[in-house]
Scaffold this motif. Structure first.
Motif, PDB file in Angstrom:
ATOM      1  N   TYR A   1       0.829  -1.212   0.000  1.00  0.00           N
ATOM      2  CA  TYR A   1       0.000   0.000   0.000  1.00  0.00           C
ATOM      3  C   TYR A   1       0.861   1.258   0.000  1.00  0.00           C
TER       4      TYR A   1
ATOM      5  N   LEU B   1      -6.300   4.558  -0.780  1.00  0.00           N
ATOM      6  CA  LEU B   1      -5.027   3.940  -0.453  1.00  0.00           C
ATOM      7  C   LEU B   1      -4.533   4.396   0.922  1.00  0.00           C
TER       8      LEU B   1
ATOM      9  N   LYS C   1      -6.505   2.462   3.456  1.00  0.00           N
ATOM     10  CA  LYS C   1      -6.078   1.058   3.505  1.00  0.00           C
ATOM     11  C   LYS C   1      -4.739   0.921   4.231  1.00  0.00           C
TER      12      LYS C   1
END
Length: 354
Positions: free
Chosen positions: A200, A213, A216
């Protein structure tokens, strides 16, 4: 296909850098000089496509085809404009004509696969066309993107993963492929959390503005952080075993107070658990993940609570092990005082790790 004018080449470079408006301004200058420059019209259409100005894509590719009716590059770009405006029959016709004019073009086959996907019953055909695009252009990243899209609709996870990995082989900084690879790593059960966080972080480097992103990465780092509470639980268990906190019925309990050597041995075991389970892992993390961890501790209450609980449980374990207790009453209270809050927070924040 004719050689592009220098202004068109400059516009292409700007478009590649994502500076679409500047590219459009250069192309407007070029087309004011020569309204029949088909290459400039196609490049302008690509700028409009990147900006999701699909009506303008259709208009500009129409001008390119007016200048050269057999400009298969214009037909490819036109396919996407027509497809995005739900003119699927026209999109299919444009893609088929592009393939007819350039049967060895991988990008023409990618466009045809995109057009065929407008019909659900033809998804297997779209996948087959995407595979042909890869065979024609094994070094063309766009072919693998087309294969990835087609693999999603037909449920071919193997082809999806292959497309992502091959794209990263050709372009390790491709934003789409990095993001998809991160999602793929996150879904894999046999991949450890540091590797998922690293994936990530790579994707976020390529697309720093992505809120998805960032979220995450935060979640993955939080899942890593919450694992430190198990180290606190382990430390409490080490202290409890060393004191023989809950002696087995019928057996003589260990004599108290413990010797200094036994107590220091328990502390050493806790240090090894924390060294291997947290400190060594932290030192091996890339700098971006470390910064995310620090940021998370500032921004997220549950992250601070997790760390506080881990420290709390470990400190009580150290007190249990260091003090030369003559009775087990107080160590038992310390054990449950450290263990229960940690286990409760582990239970209550379970939804936050998903």
């Amino acid at each position: 296909m004719t050689t592009s004018h220098p202004l068109t080449e400059q516009a292409y470079a700007l478009h590649s850098l994502g500076r679409h408006d500047e590219a459009k301004a250069l192309l407007a200058r070029r087309l004011a000089e020569d309204p029949d420059d088909g290459r400039a019209w196609v490049q302008l259409a690509r700028c409009h496509l990147s900006l999701r100005e699909y009506a303008e894509v259709i208009t500009t590719t129409g001008e390119a085809l007016r200048a050269d009716p057999e400009d298969w590059d214009a037909l490819i770009v036109r396919t996407y404009g027509l497809r995005r405006t739900s003119r699927r029959d026209e999109a299919l016709a444009a893609a088929q004509e592009a393939v007819r004019l350039a049967p060895e073009s991988s990008s023409a086959h990618v466009a045809l696969s995109e057009a065929v996907m407008a019909w659900q019953e033809r998804w297997p055909e779209a996948f087959a066309v995407a595979e042909q695009a890869v065979r024609l252009g094994p070094e063309y990243t766009g072919a693998y993107y087309g294969l990835w899209k087609a693999s999603l609709v037909v449920g071919r996870a193997d082809a999806r993963d292959f497309a992502i990995r091959q794209t990263l082989r050709l372009d390790p900084e491709d934003p789409w492929a990095l993001e998809e690879f991160a999602h793929m790593q996150n879904a894999a059960k046999d991949v450890r959390l540091p590797a998922k966080a690293s994936a990530y972080a790579d994707a976020l480097t390529a697309d720093p503005g992505s809120a998805l992103l960032r979220a995450k990465l935060d979640l993955t780092v939080f899942r890593m952080l919450r694992g430190t509470r198990w180290l606190a639980v382990l430390s409490l268990c080490i202290a409890g075993v060393s004191i023989d906190l809950f002696p087995t019925e019928g057996e003589a309990p260990r004599e108290l107070p413990l010797s200094l050597g036994t107590r220091l041995y328990a502390i050493a075991l806790m240090a090894v658990a924390w060294g291997l389970g947290a400190l060594l892992r932290y030192r091996r993390l890339r700098n971006g993940i470390r910064l995310t961890l620090r940021s998370l501790l500032r921004r997220m209450f549950w992250a601070r609570l997790v760390l506080a609980q881990a420290v709390w449980g470990t400190l009580l374990a150290v007190v249990m092990a260091l003090v030369p207790w003559s009775e087990r009453g107080i160590p038992q209270v310390l054990f449950w005082t450290g263990l229960i809050p940690v286990l409760l927070t582990i239970w209550f924040d379970r939804p936050r790790k998903k």
